[in-house]
Design a protein around this motif. Structure first.
Motif, PDB file in Angstrom:
ATOM      1  N   PRO A  88      29.114  21.440 -22.570  1.00  0.00           N
ATOM      2  CA  PRO A  88      28.427  21.619 -21.291  1.00  0.00           C
ATOM      3  C   PRO A  88      27.425  20.497 -21.070  1.00  0.00           C
ATOM      4  O   PRO A  88      26.956  19.862 -22.017  1.00  0.00           O
ATOM      5  CB  PRO A  88      27.723  22.973 -21.456  1.00  0.00           C
ATOM      6  CG  PRO A  88      27.615  23.184 -22.917  1.00  0.00           C
ATOM      7  CD  PRO A  88      28.782  22.489 -23.535  1.00  0.00           C
ATOM      8  N   ASN A 117      17.460  24.649 -20.361  1.00  0.00           N
ATOM      9  CA  ASN A 117      18.786  24.312 -19.848  1.00  0.00           C
ATOM     10  C   ASN A 117      19.839  24.226 -20.949  1.00  0.00           C
ATOM     11  O   ASN A 117      20.989  24.608 -20.743  1.00  0.00           O
ATOM     12  CB  ASN A 117      18.717  22.996 -19.069  1.00  0.00           C
ATOM     13  CG  ASN A 117      18.268  23.191 -17.642  1.00  0.00           C
ATOM     14  OD1 ASN A 117      19.067  23.473 -16.763  1.00  0.00           O
ATOM     15  ND2 ASN A 117      16.969  23.051 -17.405  1.00  0.00           N
ATOM     16  N   GLU A 169      30.454  21.909 -14.612  1.00  0.00           N
ATOM     17  CA  GLU A 169      29.373  21.976 -15.593  1.00  0.00           C
ATOM     18  C   GLU A 169      29.759  21.347 -16.931  1.00  0.00           C
ATOM     19  O   GLU A 169      28.939  21.260 -17.838  1.00  0.00           O
ATOM     20  CB  GLU A 169      28.941  23.424 -15.804  1.00  0.00           C
ATOM     21  CG  GLU A 169      28.290  24.047 -14.576  1.00  0.00           C
ATOM     22  CD  GLU A 169      27.941  25.514 -14.774  1.00  0.00           C
ATOM     23  OE1 GLU A 169      26.757  25.825 -14.958  1.00  0.00           O
ATOM     24  OE2 GLU A 169      28.877  26.345 -14.735  1.00  0.00           O
ATOM     25  N   LEU A 221      31.245  28.965 -17.825  1.00  0.00           N
ATOM     26  CA  LEU A 221      31.003  27.612 -17.326  1.00  0.00           C
ATOM     27  C   LEU A 221      32.055  27.203 -16.306  1.00  0.00           C
ATOM     28  O   LEU A 221      33.248  27.415 -16.516  1.00  0.00           O
ATOM     29  CB  LEU A 221      31.018  26.603 -18.475  1.00  0.00           C
ATOM     30  CG  LEU A 221      29.756  26.463 -19.313  1.00  0.00           C
ATOM     31  CD1 LEU A 221      30.029  25.511 -20.477  1.00  0.00           C
ATOM     32  CD2 LEU A 221      28.585  25.967 -18.499  1.00  0.00           C
ATOM     33  N   LYS A 241      20.711  27.827 -21.699  1.00  0.00           N
ATOM     34  CA  LYS A 241      21.489  28.444 -20.616  1.00  0.00           C
ATOM     35  C   LYS A 241      22.934  27.960 -20.625  1.00  0.00           C
ATOM     36  O   LYS A 241      23.873  28.769 -20.533  1.00  0.00           O
ATOM     37  CB  LYS A 241      20.840  28.109 -19.273  1.00  0.00           C
ATOM     38  CG  LYS A 241      21.570  28.701 -18.069  1.00  0.00           C
ATOM     39  CD  LYS A 241      20.910  28.315 -16.766  1.00  0.00           C
ATOM     40  CE  LYS A 241      21.180  26.857 -16.420  1.00  0.00           C
ATOM     41  NZ  LYS A 241      20.676  26.475 -15.087  1.00  0.00           N
ATOM     42  N   GLN A 242      23.130  26.644 -20.757  1.00  0.00           N
ATOM     43  CA  GLN A 242      24.487  26.100 -20.737  1.00  0.00           C
ATOM     44  C   GLN A 242      25.284  26.538 -21.969  1.00  0.00           C
ATOM     45  O   GLN A 242      26.489  26.824 -21.871  1.00  0.00           O
ATOM     46  CB  GLN A 242      24.438  24.574 -20.666  1.00  0.00           C
ATOM     47  CG  GLN A 242      23.869  24.022 -19.359  1.00  0.00           C
ATOM     48  CD  GLN A 242      24.721  24.350 -18.160  1.00  0.00           C
ATOM     49  OE1 GLN A 242      24.652  25.473 -17.631  1.00  0.00           O
ATOM     50  NE2 GLN A 242      25.539  23.414 -17.729  1.00  0.00           N
ATOM     51  N   LYS A 262      26.348  30.213 -21.436  1.00  0.00           N
ATOM     52  CA  LYS A 262      27.429  30.311 -20.457  1.00  0.00           C
ATOM     53  C   LYS A 262      28.748  29.850 -21.068  1.00  0.00           C
ATOM     54  O   LYS A 262      29.807  30.443 -20.814  1.00  0.00           O
ATOM     55  CB  LYS A 262      27.097  29.478 -19.218  1.00  0.00           C
ATOM     56  CG  LYS A 262      25.986  30.057 -18.361  1.00  0.00           C
ATOM     57  CD  LYS A 262      25.635  29.151 -17.190  1.00  0.00           C
ATOM     58  CE  LYS A 262      26.724  29.118 -16.156  1.00  0.00           C
ATOM     59  NZ  LYS A 262      26.329  28.341 -14.957  1.00  0.00           N
ATOM     60  N   VAL A 313      23.849  19.024 -19.252  1.00  0.00           N
ATOM     61  CA  VAL A 313      22.561  19.225 -18.596  1.00  0.00           C
ATOM     62  C   VAL A 313      22.362  18.022 -17.666  1.00  0.00           C
ATOM     63  O   VAL A 313      22.103  16.906 -18.124  1.00  0.00           O
ATOM     64  CB  VAL A 313      21.411  19.316 -19.616  1.00  0.00           C
ATOM     65  CG1 VAL A 313      20.069  19.458 -18.891  1.00  0.00           C
ATOM     66  CG2 VAL A 313      21.627  20.500 -20.558  1.00  0.00           C
TER      67      VAL A 313
END
Length: 565
Positions: free
Chosen positions: A441, A457, A474, A470, A460-461, A464, A443
């Motif tokens: 992922p 971030n 992303e 995702l 969070k990524q 996900k 950022v």
């Protein structure tokens, strides 16, 4: 030109999706495209996706413009073989959105019989997919559906074997399987029509027997096998798939001695694996004796006392194998590789083929970071829900160092003699999916975030990604990647570059060690940071100076002030 072009249709991007909107075109009429090049963006009520080209060739016509919404299955673009000229007549006079029968039916009377089957409506040609950039043909392993079967989007239709991979091919449409054009065991070029699918409720004409294959024109248009439903050799299993030939050669299996369990006696991969497993019980070759060579190779006998590493006897064919292959153990467990593992494998090999990769590293004294971590970790977790890890600090420091050394934050295109420097940092973070594979992922604009913003971030990524939430966007657009194996206490690692980046950073384990502070000895938190870089983009001096700048930021920054004092 009708026989020499391919049409890409609006894909079905979910079980309940019935239409899609062209977001934007990434290629124009006249552009040359290669397999897997992004063609256009599609928006649905569930997802935005970039649709890749399934063919090498030239964009001849775009039927659906950006902003238009059309049903799933609508023809949106026509692609011709490499060297084609736009302006040639399309496969049908009207756009496919208004078609009521298969374009194949218009061009091929024999195909038209099935296309005009009762209630068939729009008929979709399903072609042999291209399962890799260098793959030019595939072998139908087995059909998982029969003519007349009702199928739904993503239902497994057939298995394909190539010299690189075995794959299960899903249906891109809801409907009825009208015709099977290539039978199990046949090897045909990429782009060959292997089956036809009609709309739900359609009734196949005739008995549903396998019809002759309809090869696609173009560079790979000539079938490598002339086998058809009436070809005895194929039914007898003589048309071996690439993976069967390779497994047999690698393990010294004489294909003439193997009984096939596939349709018509076709030899499948499982049959070769069974032959390998049974070999010791059936009097496997003793050490020093060359196993049976593939059919057509001269037999090679060796004295019983010959060493196990002895080379094959002279006169053996190009598929000759070492004298003694590994003897299978009955305790071994063979599992089929997952799609994710195959994708990771392909990406890693491709990266190594693209760029000359060099590893360099530096030792970092993290004591300055560790003092700030101890002081702020509880408050940080309470405020953000994220752990104040070494990765957070390294990521922030890397963003600053990248802007000072733009070559490390670039992309390089040697064929076109260009290098693109990115004045921003889209930071890719490698995430392990419970040892089942990796995703990266991104950022976006990480250089604009403070320490807390980067930590939030990344968390969070990563979450996900692990939860399968995702979006495609992303995981695109990274300019630099960090992989963090430090939690597993690695010492020094050399990862593979995440293309099209020109470098990847690895944060390894941090441990308490004695270090020299002037003329005294102290116990500090110390670890190795390594970087693998593309030597085409910059040299060792740049790599070393970048790592030195990174280390200086980590060791001297007032992290206490950045975290709020």
């Amino acid at each position: 030109m009708a026989d020499e072009t391919w049409v890409v249709t609006m894909p079905k991007l979910g079980e309940t999706v019935t239409e899609g909107t062209i977001g934007s075109w990434l290629k124009n009429v006249g552009d040359t495209v290669e397999f897997d090049d992004p063609l256009f963006e599609v928006s649905t009520d569930k997802v935005d996706s970039e649709i890749p080209s399934p063919y090498d060739g030239v964009i001849l016509e775009i039927y659906v413009q950006a902003g238009e919404t059309v049903p799933v299955g609508t023809d949106v673009v026509r692609i011709g073989p490499p060297g084609s000229t736009p302006g040639a007549a399309p496969a049908a006079d009207a756009p496919a959105a208004e078609a009521t029968e298969s374009t194949a039916a218009a061009d091929d009377p024999q195909a038209g019989q099935s296309a005009m089957a009762e209630g068939a409506g729009v008929v979709h040609d399903l072609t042999m997919p291209k399962l890799g950039e260098t793959v030019t043909e595939g072998t139908i392993g087995s059909w998982l559906k029969n003519a007349g079967d009702t199928i739904e989007f993503d239902d497994p239709l057939f298995e394909v074997s190539t010299d690189k991979v075995d794959s299960e091919i899903p249906s891109p449409y809801d409907g009825v399987l009208l015709e099977i054009l290539v039978q199990a065991g046949e090897t045909v070029p990429v782009g060959t029509v292997v089956a036809r699918i009609g709309e739900p409720g359609a009734t196949p004409s005739g008995s549903g027997a396998v019809a002759p294959a309809t090869p696609a024109s173009g560079p790979a248009a000539q079938p490598t096998s002339s086998a058809s439903s009436a070809t005895p050799a194929a039914a007898a299993g003589k048309n071996y798939s690439p993976i069967v030939r390779r497994l047999a050669a690698e393990n010294g299996i004489d294909l003439g001695t193997v009984t096939g369990t596939g349709a018509g006696g076709r030899i499948r991969r499982e049959d070769i694996q069974a032959a390998i497993e049974k070999r010791p019980a059936q009097g496997a070759a003793a050490p020093g004796v060359t196993p049976s060579a593939p059919t057509g190779a001269a037999p090679a006998a060796a004295p019983a006392a010959a060493p196990a590493a002895q080379a094959p006897a002279a006169g053996m064919g190009p598929q000759a194998v070492p004298a003694v292959p590994g003897v299978p153990d009955e305790r071994d467990e063979i599992q089929t590789l997952s799609k994710m593992r195959l994708a990771v494998a392909a990406g890693m090999v491709q990266s190594l083929q693209i760029s000359p990769q060099v590893w360099t590293s530096i030792e970092v004294d993290y004591e300055n970071v560790e003092i700030a971590r101890r002081k702020h970790k509880d408050a940080y977790r309470k405020a953000t829900g994220a752990s104040l890890s070494y990765l957070t600090f390294v990521s922030k420091a890397a963003c600053e160092a990248l802007l000072k050394f733009p070559a490390v934050n670039s992309s390089i295109d040697v064929p076109n003699k260009t290098q693109t420097f990115h004045p921003y940092v889209n930071l890719g973070i490698a995430v392990d999916l419970d040892q089942k594979g990796l995703i990266v992922p991104v950022v976006k604009d990480a250089d604009q975030l403070n320490l807390k913003g980067i930590g939030i971030n990344i968390k969070k990524q990563a979450e996900k990604g692990r939860n399968g939430q995702l979006g495609i966007d992303e995981m695109k657009g990274s300019t630099f990647t960090i992989t963090n194996v430090g939690p597993f206490q690695s010492y020094a690692s050399a990862p593979i570059i995440n293309q099209p980046n020109v470098a990847i950073l690895c944060t390894d384990g941090v441990a308490r060690k004695p270090v020299a502070i002037g003329d005294t000895i102290a116990i500090h938190s110390v670890g190795i940071i390594g970087m693998v870089y593309d030597h085409r983009a910059f040299d060792g001096s740049t790599a070393s100076m970048f790592l030195l700048e990174l280390r200086n930021i980590l060791q001297t920054r007032d992290w206490d002030a950045e975290l709020g004092g």
